[in-house]
Design an enzyme around this catalytic site. Structure first.
Site, PDB file in Angstrom:
ATOM      1  N   LYS A 125       1.903  -3.706   6.605  1.00 29.07           N
ATOM      2  CA  LYS A 125       2.262  -3.734   5.180  1.00 29.07           C
ATOM      3  C   LYS A 125       3.778  -3.587   5.027  1.00 29.07           C
ATOM      4  CE  LYS A 125      -1.640  -4.481   3.338  1.00 29.07           C
ATOM      5  NZ  LYS A 125      -1.848  -5.806   2.742  1.00 29.07           N
ATOM      6  N   SER A 162       0.833  -1.199   0.000  1.00 29.65           N
ATOM      7  CA  SER A 162       0.000   0.000   0.000  1.00 29.65           C
ATOM      8  C   SER A 162       0.864   1.245   0.000  1.00 29.65           C
ATOM      9  CB  SER A 162      -0.865  -0.009   1.256  1.00 29.65           C
ATOM     10  OG  SER A 162      -1.483   1.239   1.431  1.00 29.65           O
ATOM     11  N   TYR A 216      -2.006  -1.194  10.813  1.00 26.33           N
ATOM     12  CA  TYR A 216      -2.249  -1.677   9.453  1.00 26.33           C
ATOM     13  C   TYR A 216      -1.073  -1.298   8.541  1.00 26.33           C
ATOM     14  CZ  TYR A 216      -3.898  -1.810   4.658  1.00 26.33           C
ATOM     15  OH  TYR A 216      -3.981  -2.032   3.305  1.00 26.33           O
TER      16      TYR A 216
HETATM   17  P1  NAD Z   1     -11.012  -7.176   1.087  1.00 26.89           P
HETATM   18  O1  NAD Z   1     -11.239  -7.188   2.554  1.00 26.89           O
HETATM   19  O2  NAD Z   1     -12.186  -6.972   0.202  1.00 26.89           O
HETATM   20  O3  NAD Z   1     -10.279  -8.526   0.641  1.00 26.89           O
HETATM   21  C1  NAD Z   1      -9.441  -9.254   1.507  1.00 26.89           C
HETATM   22  C2  NAD Z   1      -9.930 -10.693   1.487  1.00 26.89           C
HETATM   23  O4  NAD Z   1      -9.115 -11.473   2.358  1.00 26.89           O
HETATM   24  C3  NAD Z   1     -11.374 -10.850   1.968  1.00 26.89           C
HETATM   25  O5  NAD Z   1     -12.073 -11.639   1.031  1.00 26.89           O
HETATM   26  C4  NAD Z   1     -11.236 -11.573   3.313  1.00 26.89           C
HETATM   27  O6  NAD Z   1     -12.339 -12.419   3.582  1.00 26.89           O
HETATM   28  C5  NAD Z   1      -9.949 -12.339   3.096  1.00 26.89           C
HETATM   29  N1  NAD Z   1      -9.220 -12.683   4.318  1.00 26.89           N
HETATM   30  C6  NAD Z   1      -8.961 -11.872   5.391  1.00 26.89           C
HETATM   31  N2  NAD Z   1      -8.259 -12.550   6.324  1.00 26.89           N
HETATM   32  C7  NAD Z   1      -8.072 -13.805   5.828  1.00 26.89           C
HETATM   33  C8  NAD Z   1      -7.422 -14.970   6.338  1.00 26.89           C
HETATM   34  N3  NAD Z   1      -6.832 -14.961   7.534  1.00 26.89           N
HETATM   35  N4  NAD Z   1      -7.424 -16.095   5.565  1.00 26.89           N
HETATM   36  C9  NAD Z   1      -8.036 -16.096   4.351  1.00 26.89           C
HETATM   37  N5  NAD Z   1      -8.663 -15.018   3.833  1.00 26.89           N
HETATM   38  C10 NAD Z   1      -8.680 -13.889   4.565  1.00 26.89           C
HETATM   39  O7  NAD Z   1      -9.892  -6.085   0.801  1.00 26.89           O
HETATM   40  P2  NAD Z   1      -9.352  -5.514  -0.602  1.00 26.89           P
HETATM   41  O8  NAD Z   1      -9.713  -4.078  -0.644  1.00 26.89           O
HETATM   42  O9  NAD Z   1      -9.717  -6.405  -1.698  1.00 26.89           O
HETATM   43  O10 NAD Z   1      -7.785  -5.573  -0.330  1.00 26.89           O
HETATM   44  C11 NAD Z   1      -6.982  -6.656  -0.747  1.00 26.89           C
HETATM   45  C12 NAD Z   1      -5.568  -6.427  -0.263  1.00 26.89           C
HETATM   46  O11 NAD Z   1      -5.102  -5.181  -0.770  1.00 26.89           O
HETATM   47  C13 NAD Z   1      -5.428  -6.352   1.252  1.00 26.89           C
HETATM   48  O12 NAD Z   1      -4.218  -6.956   1.633  1.00 26.89           O
HETATM   49  C14 NAD Z   1      -5.374  -4.865   1.502  1.00 26.89           C
HETATM   50  O13 NAD Z   1      -4.685  -4.556   2.697  1.00 26.89           O
HETATM   51  C15 NAD Z   1      -4.618  -4.379   0.293  1.00 26.89           C
HETATM   52  N6  NAD Z   1      -4.856  -2.966  -0.011  1.00 26.89           N
HETATM   53  C16 NAD Z   1      -6.152  -2.511  -0.159  1.00 26.89           C
HETATM   54  C17 NAD Z   1      -6.381  -1.175  -0.416  1.00 26.89           C
HETATM   55  C18 NAD Z   1      -7.788  -0.638  -0.529  1.00 26.89           C
HETATM   56  O14 NAD Z   1      -7.983   0.559  -0.378  1.00 26.89           O
HETATM   57  N7  NAD Z   1      -8.803  -1.455  -0.818  1.00 26.89           N
HETATM   58  C19 NAD Z   1      -5.300  -0.279  -0.532  1.00 26.89           C
HETATM   59  C20 NAD Z   1      -4.002  -0.781  -0.404  1.00 26.89           C
HETATM   60  C21 NAD Z   1      -3.798  -2.125  -0.138  1.00 26.89           C
END
Ligand code: NAD
Ligand code: UDP
Length: 337
Positions: A154, A124, A150
């Site tokens: 990362k 991120s 958080y």
């Molecule tokens: P999201 O919560 O929609 O997707 C994450 C998925 O991981 C979910 O389906 C959740 O059920 C699953 N999950 C969580 N813990 C788990 C575990 N212990 N075992 C198996 N599955 C698990 O989030 P997203 O927005 O799709 O983000 C995906 C990744 O990108 C994350 O790592 C997030 O930190 C990173 N990210 C997101 C953003 C944003 O703004 N959306 C920005 C930067 C980075």
């Protein structure tokens, strides 16, 4: 390639699964559905005509994940799984560190045991903290002055992956530093479905526009920015998904870091106006105090990804607002309905 998508039922994972399938890859999803719905996977199947194997398991539980993946072959992994609510991470730091770190450790061990050498990790822009200059490139210092668990998780994951690669030089890892993912697949069949009150700007605005919430709180209007509100680099989730495919297809042994952003910053009020335009609905707002830990302005310099991955964003903020609105208006209660 046969690609394991951890957290593949989530917002970014589901869009990436769709793009990978359309580019001829096979996907296998591993998710514990702690923040997503099997309905998202069903809809990706409906959009692509593919059958998607789903493994329901907690990746942070190493032995459970290993047992669930027994006999499942894959050539590469994209590691989305994790917890992502910044405010919640301040209140429950141990849970955030446990899930976000243990899941990466488990995946790295599993990959090494099986000789799977390609890894893409969801990092991120938060690792840049309060940037010294904007737009930030990958040479900008990272891991300084981060304001929540958080963000630290990362940054720590990036280091863990670097160390694992140093100990196992055949590993090819790509750290993708996302800016602000927004929008939805243009069909409106899949999109972002936050549980409870959205933390992020675009889903909150979408819920105001559809009439689920009365007004947006604009967190601060005295930043040194174009109109005093916070500036971010919003990237359409389909562009982001294509960035994963590009990274995956070009992985070599070693560690590479890429910013995935559009290169353009937009203020909160600019996003409000773009959404009003796209939806034809008013988005009432009130200025509220700045949110703790927020930076005034950040945007990506995406030139490294543009050059080396031959990838660039092709969708505008207006496109993202239009697609988020198509999703929100057709699915006012997300996947629950
Ligand atoms: P999201 O919560 O929609 O997707 C994450 C998925 O991981 C979910 O389906 C959740 O059920 C699953 N999950 C969580 N813990 C788990 C575990 N212990 N075992 C198996 N599955 C698990 O989030 P997203 O927005 O799709 O983000 C995906 C990744 O990108 C994350 O790592 C997030 O930190 C990173 N990210 C997101 C953003 C944003 O703004 N959306 C920005 C930067 C980075
Ligand atoms: N923001 C806001 N009201 C909200 C949510 C967010 O004014 O209800 C602002 C926030 O202060 C930041 C921008 O919108 O300037 C993007 O916030 P978001 O939480 O979506 O992403 P972040 O960049 O914080 O990860």
């Amino acid at each position: 390639m046969r690609v394991l998508l951890t957290g593949g039922a989530g917002y970014i994972g589901s869009h990436t699964a769709l793009v990978l399938i359309e580019r001829g890859h096979e996907v296998v999803l591993l998710d514990d559905f702690s923040n997503s719905s099997p309905e998202a996977v069903r809809r990706v199947e409906e959009l692509t005509g593919a059958r998607i194997p789903v493994i329901e398991a907690d990746l942070a539980d190493r032995s459970a994940a290993a047992a669930a993946l027994e006999g499942v072959d894959f050539d590469a992994a994209i590691h989305f799984a994790g917890l992502k609510a910044v405010g919640e991470s301040v209140v429950e730091p141990t849970r955030y560190y446990r899930v976000n770190i243990d899941s990466t450790l488990a995946l790295l061990d599993l990959m090494r045991e099986r000789g799977v050498t390609r890894l893409v990790f969801s990092s991120s822009a938060t690792v840049y903290g309060d940037p010294e200059y904007v737009p930030v490139d990958e040479a900008h210092r990272a891991g300084v002055g981060l304001t929540n668990p958080y963000g630290w998780s990362k940054f720590m994951n990036e280091q863990i992956i670097r160390d694992a690669q140093a100990a196992w030089p055949r590993l090819g890892a790509v750290l993708l530093r996302y800016f602000n993912p927004v929008g939805a697949h243009p069909s409106g069949r899949i999109g972002e479905d936050p549980s409870g009150i959205p933390n992020n700007l675009m889903p909150f605005i979408a819920q105001v526009a559809v009439g689920k919430r009365e007004r947006l709180s604009v967190f601060g209007d005295a930043y040194p920015t174009v109109d005093g509100t916070g500036v971010r680099d919003y990237i359409h989730v389909m562009d982001l998904a294509e960035g994963h495919a590009a990274a995956l297809e070009r992985i070599e042994a070693g560690v590479e870091v890429y910013n995935l952003g559009s290169g353009t910053g937009s203020s909160v009020l600019e996003v409000v106006r773009a959404f009003e335009e796209a939806s034809g609905r008013p988005v009432p707002y009130a200025v509220a105090p700045a949110r703790a830990g927020d930076v005034a302005e950040i945007a990506a310099d995406p030139s490294r990804a543009n050059a080396r991955l031959r990838w660039r964003t092709t969708r505008s903020l207006a496109d993202a607002c239009r697609d988020a609105w198509t999703w929100q208006s057709a699915n006012p209660d997300g996947y629950a309905a």
